[in-house]
Design an enzyme around this catalytic site. Structure first.
Site, short mmCIF file in Angstrom:
data_model
loop_
_atom_site.label_atom_id
_atom_site.label_comp_id
_atom_site.label_asym_id
_atom_site.label_seq_id
_atom_site.Cartn_x
_atom_site.Cartn_y
_atom_site.Cartn_z
N GLU A 117 40.92 47.37 39.30
CA GLU A 117 40.20 48.42 39.64
C GLU A 117 38.87 48.43 39.04
O GLU A 117 38.80 47.56 38.19
CB GLU A 117 41.10 49.92 39.43
CG GLU A 117 42.28 50.10 40.17
CD GLU A 117 42.93 51.41 39.82
OE1 GLU A 117 42.47 52.09 38.78
OE2 GLU A 117 43.97 51.37 40.17
N PRO A 118 37.95 49.32 39.17
CA PRO A 118 36.81 49.11 38.56
C PRO A 118 36.82 49.33 37.05
O PRO A 118 36.18 48.57 36.34
CB PRO A 118 35.84 50.33 39.14
CG PRO A 118 36.38 50.43 40.46
CD PRO A 118 38.05 50.23 40.61
N GLU A 128 43.30 35.72 38.56
CA GLU A 128 44.72 35.35 38.06
C GLU A 128 44.83 35.22 36.50
O GLU A 128 45.48 34.38 36.10
CB GLU A 128 45.15 33.96 38.86
CG GLU A 128 46.49 34.10 39.31
CD GLU A 128 47.06 35.44 40.36
OE1 GLU A 128 45.90 35.83 40.94
OE2 GLU A 128 48.24 35.62 40.33
#
Lengths: 421, 363
Positions: free
Chosen positions: A143-144, A398
């Protein structure tokens, strides 16, 4: 057992097939799909879907088959992950951006396999194993305000007691394949949301969100430094209603009042497989760049000798030898992490080592390749500059290089995340 | 099938060497470096592990088979104890393995059984003095004359040259190829110079050597008419040095890790700071990466495959890794890292050598 680097003949053959696809189908489109950022790699998708579909069918059927007491358990290690490694490496050699558009369950599949019930596996994964039209799965975690710090996610899932539906609200970003999964196929996205913000990780749960669910809106297709053919989107959840049984997992995963973190740990465990595979993808890009450099040097009459002392090598020859050594080191760390998976052994440490090394090595190798090739490396007529841009993501997604170093450090020092953060 | 698990026999051997390295070698390593002398008893104990006899066939007095993989596992563990000790214990291999690989039947029967007895120093002379040594453009020559070979030239960094009975001298032959000659140290024309004073591996005696018209019978040319494949010997030497480099690096990485966990500054162990933790993590990755490159090269040699590329890259990578890892070890210990009572500065001095060591080890 004995130490061995023998790649089984069958895997070598599969690698050659993947290389043929990479060379014949992906490379010819690589430049166009980089320049025309949001175009889809149609040829590649069409060629590879039937192959992936049949592979996924075999895997799913095996996964869901009831245990047969008469069937002898297979002796010794498997080659499942080794096959994936060589395939991913070869396809990334073809084009890392196109490779990331592979029609398959991808990371959603890993999460569903890791924490879903058998019924959910059948319900959510069967589509990737049948049909003529390709489908995509995706994972929405970032998320931001929650990148490496995943427990900071703010997307909420609230149970509506009347309809027994989950109501999702929030913003997710950097979803690989999100547009393909939600808007361009009958796919799905595994969305991580919190059912209880005060519970921290224990409140984080994975939900399956189907394509075309009302209130799920792809708000942006990112424009990127590299892997431009890859579909990276932001998704907004605005009172999106999800059936109750789209919360992944057995009752233990679902329980929020017990303070369990099994769901979250399940997600973390999928990194053990995904990180070495990201490393494998990085290796493919690195090999592409190194091979191109060697080819151009040979055309220019410069060979790369292995039996000459330091002072008899030119600066370029030293660079190329170091590029090769770095790639080999990353390859072997990756091979070890993959082999442990195939042996059914824990590999979190080795997976993070491979990922940290490959991300860094390939970033350096491709940057060096552009430098050695001079303005030819910098010129968009050739692919070297693209490989440099494509490589860069491998030290970021990742788990950034730093996050993976942190994981390695905790493991070798025997520290918890509280002790070393 | 890919696997990273040593055999049970290899594991037992590594455990035995580890015990030796920990109990016999580590306690004397500092003093041996300061005094530039390793106690004979320590070398004898290391020799009694039987690394070389275990690599020689029964017909020559041994009880096993030579494998590069086993050799590199052993080398890493020995060097983890101390590099100078490792090089001295392994020095006879500089003669034993080339003879095993390329010796005529007579040469094997003559020499190999000696490696199955008590430790007796034997050595090889490859490196030459001065800048820019290139093994493929050696200055030492072997010239055919009256049914014999005559050796002329100067060598350097020859381990144990003052006491070794047999020295395997590498020299350039008329055709430009490299040949190896079994020379008796007492022979006329051989002069062993004053012991060298090196930055590291100070426990190991190394010497310069001059060869002035040294006459060698044809029967003492290694391999007789057929000679040797120098490139293959070099590959084994590269892999051996790379494995030793991994051992030195690992020693430092482990020591720094343990130190950082107990060293408290700002009220917490310094290992809990990312600046330190990341150095330790990088060191762990580099040690493992270097080891895997060594293993791959050794495996290829054992398979009888062409391994020049792997051996060279392993050597280059491990030499670099050893330097950066031991340097990080010194840095982790800060001021103490600079004090000779702590081993990390010795490991840094030892590690620096791997980029230029030549002909000092063989597996």
């Amino acid at each position: 057992m004995a130490i061995s680097f023998e790649i089984p003949e069958r895997v070598v053959q599969e690698q050659q097939m993947a290389m043929a696809l990479a060379q014949g189908v992906m490379r010819p489109q690589a430049r166009r799909l980089d320049e025309d950022e949001h175009a889809r790699p149609v040829d590649f998708i069409q060629m590879i879907w039937p192959v992936l579909r049949d592979q996924q069918k075999r895997q799913l059927d095996k996964l869901l088959a009831p245990p047969d007491p008469n069937k002898p358990k297979r002796e010794g290690p498997g080659i499942t992950y080794l096959r994936m490694m060589v395939q991913v490496e070869a396809l990334s050699w073809g084009d890392a951006g196109q490779y990331l558009c592979m029609p398959s369950a991808l990371l959603a599949g890993s999460a569903i396999e890791a924490v879903g019930t058998p019924e959910q596996k059948e319900r959510f994964l069967r589509r990737f194993a049948e049909g003529d039209d390709p489908k995509w799965g995706a994972m929405a975690m970032t998320e931001p305000n929650a990148g490496s710090d995943t427990k900071a996610i703010e997307t909420t899932a609230v149970l509506d007691p009347e309809t027994r539906e989950w109501v999702l609200n929030g913003e997710k970003i950097f979803i690989t394949g999100g547009g393909l999964a939600l808007n361009e196929s009958n796919g799905l996205v595994v969305v991580w949301a919190t059912v209880d913000k005060s519970a921290g990780r224990a409140g984080m749960k994975p939900f399956v969100v189907e394509a075309r669910t009302p209130g799920v809106i792809v708000t942006k297709a990112e424009i990127k430094h590299g892997i431009r053919a890859s579909d990276t989107v932001a998704v907004s959840f605005q009172n999106a209603r999800i059936p109750y049984d789209h919360l992944l997992g057995d009752p233990e995963v679902r329980a929020i009042d017990e303070g369990g973190t099994k769901g979250f740990k399940g997600a973390m465990a999928t990194f053990d497989a995904s990180r070495p595979l990201v490393a494998a993808g990085a290796l493919g890009v690195g090999r592409a760049a190194l091979e191109f450099v060697r080819e151009k040097l040979i055309e220019a009459g410069i060979d790369i000798p292995y039996d000459r002392p330091y002072h008899k090598l030119s600066a370029i020859q030293r660079d190329v030898l170091e590029m090769e050594a770095q790639l080999k080191a990353a390859y072997l760390l990756t091979l070890r992490a993959i082999s442990l998976l195939d042996h059914g052994q824990r590999n979190s440490l080795e997976a993070s080592m491979a990922k940290a090394k490959a991300g860094k090595a390939v970033t350096w190798v491709t940057q060096k390749a552009v430098e050695i090739l001079g303005m030819m490396g910098y010129n968009r007529e050739w692919l070297a500059e693209k490989w440099m841009r494509d490589a860069r993501i491998n030290d970021i997604y990742e788990g950034t290089g730093q996050i993976n170093l942190l994981i390695v450090a905790r493991r070798i020092l025997d520290y918890s995340s509280r002790e070393l953060n | 099938m890919v696997s990273f698990t040593p055999t049970d026999e290899q594991r037992m051997l590594v455990e035995a060497i580890h015990r030796y390295a920990e109990l016999d070698v580590r306690p004397i390593a500092h003093e041996a470096d300061e005094a530039a002398s390793i106690p004979d008893a320590v070398i004898r104990t290391g020799w009694e592990i039987g690394l070389i006899p275990a690599s020689l066939p029964e017909e020559y007095g041994g009880f096993g088979q030579r494998e590069a993989l086993t050799g590199v596992l052993a080398a890493e563990e020995l060097a983890w104890g101390d590099l100078a000790v490792a090089l001295k214990v392994m020095a006879p291999a500089l003669v034993a393995y080339p003879v095993l690989m390329f010796g005529t039947e007579a040469q094997k029967r003559d020499l190999l059984p000696r490696f199955c007895e008590d430790y007796s120093p034997m050595t090889a002379a490859l490196t030459e003095p001065g800048l820019f040594f290139d093994p493929l453009a050696m200055q030492t020559t072997a010239t055919a004359e009256d049914g014999q070979f005559v050796l002329n030239g100067a060598k350097a960094n020859v381990p144990l040259a003052a006491e070794a009975e047999t020295i395997l001298v590498y020299a350039r032959e008329a055709g430009g190829e490299v040949g190896a000659y079994l020379v008796d140290r007492q022979q006329a024309g051989i002069a062993v110079g004053e012991r060298e004073k090196l930055m590291g591996i100070r426990g190991l005696e190394t010497y310069p050597l001059t060869l002035d018209g040294v006459r060698v019978d044809q029967a003492r040319r290694l391999g007789g008419e057929a000679g040797i494949r120098f490139g293959l010997i070099q590959n084994y030497a590269h892999v051996a040095l790379a494995a030793l480099a991994v051992g030195v690096a690992r020693a430092s990485a482990e020591y720094a890790r343990a130190y950082a966990k107990q060293r408290v500054q700002f009220g917490v162990p310094i290992a809990t700071k990312q600046a330190i933790a990341f150095m330790l993590a990088e060191a762990a990755i580099e040690v493992d990466a270097a080891r895997l490159m060594v293993w791959e090269a050794a495996w290829k040699l054992d398979q009888g495959q062409e391994a020049t590329r792997e051996a060279t890259l392993a050597r280059q990578y491990a030499a670099n890794a050893a330097l950066t890892v031991t340097d990080a070890g010194v840095q982790t210990l800060g001021g103490y890292g600079f004090i000779r009572e702590y081993p990390v500065e010795r490991w840094l001095r030892n590690a620096r050598g791997f980029a230029m060591f030549s002909g000092l080890a063989m597996v």
